[in-house]
Motif scaffolding. Structure first.
Motif, PDB file in Angstrom:
ATOM      1  N   ASP A   1      -8.481   6.420  -2.127  1.00 39.62           N
ATOM      2  CA  ASP A   1      -9.154   6.352  -1.017  1.00 39.62           C
ATOM      3  C   ASP A   1      -9.877   7.393  -0.441  1.00 39.62           C
ATOM      4  O   ASP A   1     -11.162   6.922   0.003  1.00 39.62           O
ATOM      5  CB  ASP A   1      -8.715   5.368  -0.506  1.00 39.62           C
ATOM      6  CG  ASP A   1     -10.277   4.444   0.739  1.00 39.62           C
ATOM      7  OD1 ASP A   1     -10.489   4.773   0.715  1.00 39.62           O
ATOM      8  OD2 ASP A   1      -9.214   3.795   2.299  1.00 39.62           O
ATOM      9  N   PHE A   2      -9.050   8.443   0.038  1.00 31.55           N
ATOM     10  CA  PHE A   2      -9.442   9.962   0.995  1.00 31.55           C
ATOM     11  C   PHE A   2     -10.578  10.043  -0.673  1.00 31.55           C
ATOM     12  O   PHE A   2     -11.660  10.400  -0.269  1.00 31.55           O
ATOM     13  CB  PHE A   2      -8.500  10.310   0.964  1.00 31.55           C
ATOM     14  CG  PHE A   2      -9.091  11.999   0.949  1.00 31.55           C
ATOM     15  CD1 PHE A   2      -9.572  12.450   2.311  1.00 31.55           C
ATOM     16  CD2 PHE A   2      -8.508  12.851   0.559  1.00 31.55           C
ATOM     17  CE1 PHE A   2      -9.924  13.757   2.829  1.00 31.55           C
ATOM     18  CE2 PHE A   2      -8.941  14.053  -0.025  1.00 31.55           C
ATOM     19  CZ  PHE A   2      -9.362  13.961   1.196  1.00 31.55           C
TER      20      PHE A   2
ATOM     21  N   LEU B   1      -4.165   5.672   0.005  1.00 36.69           N
ATOM     22  CA  LEU B   1      -4.957   5.534   0.834  1.00 36.69           C
ATOM     23  C   LEU B   1      -5.073   7.346   0.290  1.00 36.69           C
ATOM     24  O   LEU B   1      -6.375   7.574   0.686  1.00 36.69           O
ATOM     25  CB  LEU B   1      -3.339   6.129   2.082  1.00 36.69           C
ATOM     26  CG  LEU B   1      -2.643   5.008   2.498  1.00 36.69           C
ATOM     27  CD1 LEU B   1      -2.190   5.432   4.052  1.00 36.69           C
ATOM     28  CD2 LEU B   1      -3.898   3.797   2.898  1.00 36.69           C
TER      29      LEU B   1
ATOM     30  N   VAL C   1       0.221  -1.505  -0.061  1.00 35.71           N
ATOM     31  CA  VAL C   1      -0.470   0.358   0.323  1.00 35.71           C
ATOM     32  C   VAL C   1       0.857   1.185   0.000  1.00 35.71           C
ATOM     33  O   VAL C   1       1.714   1.817   1.172  1.00 35.71           O
ATOM     34  CB  VAL C   1      -0.729   0.125   1.046  1.00 35.71           C
ATOM     35  CG1 VAL C   1      -1.156   1.394   0.925  1.00 35.71           C
ATOM     36  CG2 VAL C   1      -1.905  -0.852   1.350  1.00 35.71           C
TER      37      VAL C   1
END
Lengths: 151, 151
Positions: free
Chosen positions: A134-135, A131, A126
């Motif tokens: 994803d946000f 991330l 990841v």
DNA sequence: ACATCTCGCAACAACAAAAGTTTCGAAATC
DNA sequence: GATTTCGAAACTTTTGTTGTTGCGAGATGT
């Protein structure tokens, strides 16, 4: 046993840093985290030493990312924090010559080793860009809601 | 971060208890572990409450196993110790409404969840009898060595 | 009966690790 | 040269665990 949340917090901070202009001071970051600037410097020192961020003194100084989020994994940050052990539970080595202890610790140790390898694999897979993506999806989700306050 | 070695120690103790006659006093166990009897009682209280051992007062009293090692798994003992969290690293919940934090914690959380499930599976699959068997094999191995002091 | 052994429990003390604080210095900008 | 900001060391505070003490209750042996 109290948990070490530095990894979670640093990931959080780094993604925010990528979204703001210019440098973030230790003071600003400390306020974000509800802590104080010295603790921030202490924690970020590892990230600086490993080349993920750069710090600048003086007016307009502070912390900046030195590479794109896509080139930083969660594992990188974990290592930069000193590669602390993942586990709060571990084996005792009171009587290294005791065969019972050896049998117990062998079973426990192999389980922890497998779990650690799993974690390392997942953390390495990841990137911070993942991330951030994803946000973005979460943000899109919310703004798309009909009764969202932001619309 | 200091590691909790109670599980390792209790497994060690329980296997020894299975191999001695009669009850083991808190004092004897404390000496085995290099600690003191009150700590032993505190730790073993959970095992007693969950029915793996029984304690008896008075002369000749102490701790005895209440079921065969084959009917106790490593997971059972972990749970009897209060099911402490496995991990020294965890997520921070400073701003539950922050979508960045949510994205970070979701990624971290799912990794830890997978690792925890792996550990639980492995711990549930090993009985204390398995550990005792492993001990026997180690013992046989050593006594079979030609230059072994015990022969 | 009575002494002894043993656990149960609660309260307190000691210790260790992490986090927070203070203070000074150095470098950069205004 | 005044201000901002990080760097580092020393110190204090906080928190969780472990260790200790003391008393009571129950069981066994004399």
């Amino acid at each position: 046993m109290r948990r070490d949340s530095r990894l979670s917090r640093m990931l959080h901070v780094l993604i925010h840093m990528d979204r703001i202009e210019g440098a973030a001071t230790s003071d600003q970051i400390a306020q974000m985290l509800g802590t104080n600037p010295v603790v921030v410097r202490r924690t970020m020192a590892g990230l600086r030493d490993d080349g993920y961020v750069h710090s600048e003194k003086g007016h307009g100084g502070g912390w900046v990312l030195t590479r794109p989020l896509s080139e930083i994994t969660m594992l990188d940050i974990h290592r930069a924090l000193g590669n602390p052990g993942f586990f709060a539970v571990g084996v005792a080595i009171d009587h290294p010559e005791c065969l019972v202890e050896q049998a117990v610790n062998s079973a426990l140790g192999s389980a922890f080793e497998a779990a650690e390898n799993l974690l390392i694999g997942k953390f390495a897979a990841v990137t911070l860009a993942d991330l951030a993506d994803d946000f973005d999806q979460r943000m899109a989700q919310i703004t798309a809601e009909p009764n969202c306050e932001l619309t």
